[in-house]
Design an enzyme around this catalytic site. Structure first.
Site, PDB file in Angstrom:
ATOM      1  N   LYS A 198       0.854  -1.195   0.000  1.00 21.81           N
ATOM      2  CA  LYS A 198       0.000   0.000   0.000  1.00 21.81           C
ATOM      3  C   LYS A 198       0.888   1.242   0.000  1.00 21.81           C
ATOM      4  CE  LYS A 198      -1.806   2.768   2.886  1.00 21.81           C
ATOM      5  NZ  LYS A 198      -1.663   4.022   2.130  1.00 21.81           N
ATOM      6  N   GLU A 273       9.970   0.839  10.486  1.00 24.68           N
ATOM      7  CA  GLU A 273      11.033   1.852  10.321  1.00 24.68           C
ATOM      8  C   GLU A 273      10.340   3.184  10.559  1.00 24.68           C
ATOM      9  OE1 GLU A 273      12.881   4.700   9.029  1.00 24.68           O
ATOM     10  OE2 GLU A 273      13.008   3.831   6.995  1.00 24.68           O
ATOM     11  N   CYS A 307      13.386  10.558   7.695  1.00 28.52           N
ATOM     12  CA  CYS A 307      13.284  10.128   9.089  1.00 28.52           C
ATOM     13  C   CYS A 307      14.627  10.270   9.793  1.00 28.52           C
ATOM     14  CB  CYS A 307      12.746   8.714   9.168  1.00 28.52           C
ATOM     15  SG  CYS A 307      13.468   7.637   7.947  1.00 28.52           S
ATOM     16  N   GLU A 404       9.848  15.217  16.275  1.00 31.63           N
ATOM     17  CA  GLU A 404      10.216  15.154  14.855  1.00 31.63           C
ATOM     18  C   GLU A 404       9.381  16.172  14.073  1.00 31.63           C
ATOM     19  OE1 GLU A 404       9.156  11.564  12.640  1.00 31.63           O
ATOM     20  OE2 GLU A 404      11.103  11.715  11.648  1.00 31.63           O
TER      21      GLU A 404
HETATM   22  P1  ADP Z   1       2.803  10.799   7.772  1.00 28.60           P
HETATM   23  O1  ADP Z   1       2.204  11.212   9.083  1.00 28.60           O
HETATM   24  O2  ADP Z   1       4.148  11.335   7.571  1.00 28.60           O
HETATM   25  O3  ADP Z   1       1.886  10.960   6.576  1.00 28.60           O
HETATM   26  P2  ADP Z   1       2.103   8.126   8.293  1.00 28.60           P
HETATM   27  O4  ADP Z   1       2.807   7.303   9.287  1.00 28.60           O
HETATM   28  O5  ADP Z   1       0.758   8.681   8.624  1.00 28.60           O
HETATM   29  O6  ADP Z   1       3.080   9.267   7.884  1.00 28.60           O
HETATM   30  O7  ADP Z   1       1.949   7.353   6.914  1.00 28.60           O
HETATM   31  C1  ADP Z   1       2.795   6.362   6.426  1.00 28.60           C
HETATM   32  C2  ADP Z   1       1.951   5.294   5.777  1.00 28.60           C
HETATM   33  O8  ADP Z   1       1.090   4.729   6.744  1.00 28.60           O
HETATM   34  C3  ADP Z   1       1.036   5.773   4.651  1.00 28.60           C
HETATM   35  O9  ADP Z   1       0.999   4.787   3.626  1.00 28.60           O
HETATM   36  C4  ADP Z   1      -0.309   5.887   5.336  1.00 28.60           C
HETATM   37  O10 ADP Z   1      -1.397   5.738   4.451  1.00 28.60           O
HETATM   38  C5  ADP Z   1      -0.230   4.708   6.284  1.00 28.60           C
HETATM   39  N1  ADP Z   1      -1.133   4.812   7.445  1.00 28.60           N
HETATM   40  C6  ADP Z   1      -1.573   5.917   8.083  1.00 28.60           C
HETATM   41  N2  ADP Z   1      -2.413   5.595   9.097  1.00 28.60           N
HETATM   42  C7  ADP Z   1      -2.501   4.243   9.107  1.00 28.60           C
HETATM   43  C8  ADP Z   1      -3.193   3.289   9.918  1.00 28.60           C
HETATM   44  N3  ADP Z   1      -3.964   3.661  10.924  1.00 28.60           N
HETATM   45  N4  ADP Z   1      -3.023   1.980   9.645  1.00 28.60           N
HETATM   46  C9  ADP Z   1      -2.225   1.570   8.644  1.00 28.60           C
HETATM   47  N5  ADP Z   1      -1.559   2.411   7.833  1.00 28.60           N
HETATM   48  C10 ADP Z   1      -1.686   3.731   8.059  1.00 28.60           C
END
Ligand code: ADP
Length: 501
Positions: A198, A273, A307, A404
């Protein structure tokens, strides 16, 4: 800032983003079950760039079924390791053949300068696949001599097999969209797993183009499935799916914790990560011609959306003013603009949400008494631009020092000696990376040993190689990406014990 029409620069890219993009399930490009789509934006203008099928629970379910079928019954598991390796190598070569196209997609979708995508993101992704291709034939177990006390006369032949973990869910972020897809897919393919990937909702395009090359390379159907969609829906469904054997995630520590919780249903294996707040340390005996531009690039590369960005800069007191003024000077000169503009050195942040987040941190730091020696504000009316920023007069308890920011903001603080420095550098929930600048070889390695981080760069920063493991101590993650260590994320060990006498 000049607006550049992509139709003028690369017709293949224009045609790719001109059509609504579908998702890859079981070797076919399909619409979402719901029929829904979502937009991805050009961060330099805030305008819609392309429309993409919006995957959700139902699509994730179909993709997991396809991956399970490919793992259990498809030709993939029957292929020799060498055949598998050749496919992975071919994918690396196909990426190389499409460098320009990927560089444009990456620049448009993420905002990064085209020149950087072309020189770093795309070739590193190709190289990662070639490095991992070699591992397909080298996943060896051990033979293990036994000394079982309760069967003193028996003899055994015991050995271990390293087997693929099965169906893997991979959730990746938007800061290096193609490269993060490569970091995840490469080792999972080398070990013989099947995958549901995804991509981040902000930047799904390069992964979808990669999906086309994966099919062109000849991977069997269902081995790689790509489902774009939002985190809370598609991502959460993948992390919680009861028929996924392992989830690999790169993103924020906050979401990493949600992934761990979601994984408890079937106790799927998890690797993470996550975030960082990396200390970058400049000793007074450092070569400042290297350290000043190095520390600037440590924070400003990829607009600070790394990161491992060197966001806490510790400089030994006698050289503090000189180093910090040098970095501020460097920051003021950075050409900020649209990624496609050849003069651009720093593009926009990826999204409006990130712009708000970074500006929120700037407001917080400045209102708590920090001073901006360079930058400190949003730039322009259109797009998600922020000024490269150097903050001074900060104290360790400020949010800008502890949390961060994920933007081009460095906080510079003086230190007096290593005894004082190391506990300060380690006083953070993260432990992803660190930098050390000194000409004293002993001091460099002693400091590297004392810093609690998964990577320490000495007299360099942001050096990545497919062979070098990368990952975090403390709340920066579980497991390692790249190198042979990442293969542990995707294999499980079977001990076989045979009585032979
Ligand atoms: P950022 O805050 O920098 O956008 P995220 O950690 O939210 O980083 O996003 C990294 C990835 O995790 C993206 O592919 C996002 O769609 C996915 N993501 C965000 N929330 C969830 C969740 N609750 N469960 C699984 N994947 C998630």
């Amino acid at each position: 800032m000049a607006t550049i029409s992509i139709a003028q620069v690369d017709p293949r890219v224009a045609s790719f983003i001109g059509k609504p993009r579908k998702m890859l399930i079981n070797g076919n490009w399909v619409e979402a079950v719901s029929g829904k789509t979502f937009p991805t934006y050009d961060p330099s203008t805030g305008e819609v760039l392309a429309t993409v099928a919006e995957g959700d629970r139902a699509d994730i379910d179909l993709a997991v079924k396809a991956a399970r079928k490919a793992f259990a019954f498809g030709p993939w598991r029957k292929m020799s390791p060498s055949e598998r390796g050749r496919l992975i190598w071919k994918l690396g070569d196909l990426i190389d053949e499409h460098v320009e196209e990927f560089a444009y997609l990456e620049s448009l979708d993420n905002g990064k300068p085209l020149t950087i995508a072309r020189a770093a993101d795309v070739p590193l992704a190709a190289e990662l696949f070639r490095y991992m291709a070699g591992w397909a034939t080298k996943l060896e177990g051990n033979t293990i001599p036994l000394s079982v006390p309760y069967t003193p006369k028996a003899k055994y032949l015991s050995y271990t097999l390293r087997e693929p973990i099965g169906v893997v869910g991979q959730i990746i972020p938007w800061n290096f969209p193609l490269l993060m897809a490569a970091w995840k897919l490469g080792p999972a393919l080398a070990t013989g797993c099947t995958i549901v990937l995804k991509p981040a909702e902000q930047t799904p395009l390069s992964a979808l183009r990669l999906g086309e090359l994966i099919m062109e390379a000849g991977f069997p159907e269902g081995v790689v499935n790509i489902v774009p969609g939002y985190g809370e829906t598609a991502g959460a469904a993948l992390a919680a799916h009861m028929d996924v054997d392992k989830v690999a995630f790169t993103g924020s520590t906050e979401v990493g914790k949600l992934i761990v919780q979601a994984a408890t249903g079937n106790l799927k294996k998890v690797s993470l990560e996550l975030g960082g707040k990396s200390p970058n340390i400049v000793y007074k005996d450092a070569d400042l011609d290297l350290a000043i531009p190095g520390a600037a690039s440590a924070i400003f590369f990829n607009h600070g959306q790394c990161c491992c960005a060197g966001s806490r800069l510790y400089v030994e007191k006698p050289i503090f003013d000189k180093v910090v003024e040098g970095i501020a000077e460097n920051a003021r000169k950075i050409q900020v603009g649209a990624g496609l503009d050849p003069n651009t050195q720093m593009g926009p942040l990826v999204s409006e949400e990130q712009l708000k987040r970074v500006c929120g941190y700037l407001d917080s730091g400045l209102s708590q008494g920090a001073k901006a020696l360079a930058g400190g504000r949003k730039r322009g009316e259109k797009g998600y631009f922020v000024e490269p920023t150097v903050l001074v007069d900060a104290t360790e308890d400020m949010k800008v020092v502890q949390e961060e920011i994920f933007g081009p903001v460095v906080v510079a603080m003086p230190f007096t000696d290593p005894e004082e420095l190391v506990p300060r550098a380690n006083d953070n929930i993260y432990g992803l990376a660190a930098g050390v600048w000194t000409n004293d070889i002993g001091k460099a390695h002693r400091t590297a040993e004392l810093i609690n981080a998964g990577t320490v760069w000495i007299n360099c920063y942001n050096i990545f190689d497919a062979a070098l493991p990368f990952g975090g101590y403390k709340q920066s993650g579980w497991g390692r990406e790249m190198g042979h260590e990442v293969l542990n994320n995707y294999t499980q060990t079977k001990a076989v014990c045979a009585r032979v006498a």
